[in-house]
Write an enzyme that holds these catalytic residues in place. Structure first.
Site, PDB file in Angstrom:
ATOM      1  N   ARG A 150       6.119   1.176   2.283  1.00  0.00           N
ATOM      2  CA  ARG A 150       7.049   1.803   1.382  1.00  0.00           C
ATOM      3  C   ARG A 150       8.653   1.545   2.166  1.00  0.00           C
ATOM      4  O   ARG A 150       9.606   1.439   1.174  1.00  0.00           O
ATOM      5  CB  ARG A 150       7.022   3.333   1.717  1.00  0.00           C
ATOM      6  N   ASN A 208       1.091  -1.207   0.035  1.00  0.00           N
ATOM      7  CA  ASN A 208       0.002   0.181   0.257  1.00  0.00           C
ATOM      8  C   ASN A 208       0.995   1.267  -0.013  1.00  0.00           C
ATOM      9  O   ASN A 208       1.576   1.480   1.027  1.00  0.00           O
ATOM     10  CB  ASN A 208      -1.042   0.016   1.283  1.00  0.00           C
ATOM     11  N   ASP A 235       0.392   4.137   0.347  1.00  0.00           N
ATOM     12  CA  ASP A 235      -0.044   5.226   1.292  1.00  0.00           C
ATOM     13  C   ASP A 235       0.667   4.976   2.789  1.00  0.00           C
ATOM     14  O   ASP A 235       0.452   5.495   3.528  1.00  0.00           O
ATOM     15  CB  ASP A 235      -1.625   5.340   1.552  1.00  0.00           C
ATOM     16  N   CYS A 236       1.128   3.657   2.958  1.00  0.00           N
ATOM     17  CA  CYS A 236       1.569   3.159   4.169  1.00  0.00           C
ATOM     18  C   CYS A 236       3.159   3.366   4.364  1.00  0.00           C
ATOM     19  O   CYS A 236       4.003   2.791   3.420  1.00  0.00           O
ATOM     20  CB  CYS A 236       1.223   1.727   4.281  1.00  0.00           C
ATOM     21  N   GLY A 237       3.914   4.159   5.166  1.00  0.00           N
ATOM     22  CA  GLY A 237       5.187   4.311   5.496  1.00  0.00           C
ATOM     23  C   GLY A 237       5.819   2.792   5.694  1.00  0.00           C
ATOM     24  O   GLY A 237       6.900   2.644   5.033  1.00  0.00           O
TER      25      GLY A 237
END
Length: 135
Positions: free
Chosen positions: A19, A12, A14-16
């Site tokens: 990432r 995802n 949007d997820c640190g």
């Protein structure tokens, strides 16, 4: 390197944490298959196979923060079957990232858990927030 040691990440962007796990994989020299599951969605057989590979229950992989889990009544005694049904309908309910390699399948939280699944490690790695990961 992907043919000899395939790496798949259910990601995802949007997820640190997701990432960072993806960045660790790439820093180690891998070109992973990246599946943005919020776009691609899930199937029941796919989720069941991942849970079996992780020896995890649907409840253990259910993401609560930033999801409709509470509104859907999944936090208080919902069955595994109900949780899987909700995950298929609302992909965001699956915690991330899940990484699959020949060494196993894991929910990689914190992101450096991904190192357990890789044959090669990056020379060094610093997370988005500046934290240095011990390799």
């Amino acid at each position: 390197m992907t043919d000899a040691f395939p790496v798949t990440i259910y990601h995802n962007p949007d997820c640190g944490t997701s990432r960072n796990a993806l960045a660790i994989i790439r820093a180690a020299g891998y070109a992973p298959t990246v599946i943005e599951y919020c776009i691609a969605g899930w199937t029941r057989p796919q989720l069941e196979a991942l849970f079996a590979a992780m020896a995890a229950t649907p409840r253990a992989v259910l993401r609560e923060k930033g999801t409709p889990a509470a509104q859907l009544g999944l936090l208080d005694g919902a069955s595994g079957e109900s949780i899987i049904d909700a995950m298929v309908e609302h992909p965001i309910l699956v915690n991330r990232p899940i990484v699959v390699t020949p060494k196993g399948t894991k929910l990689c939280r914190p992101s450096e858990v991904v190192l357990e699944l890789l044959e090669n490690r990056p020379a060094s790695f610093t997370k988005e927030d500046g934290e240095i990961v011990s390799l």
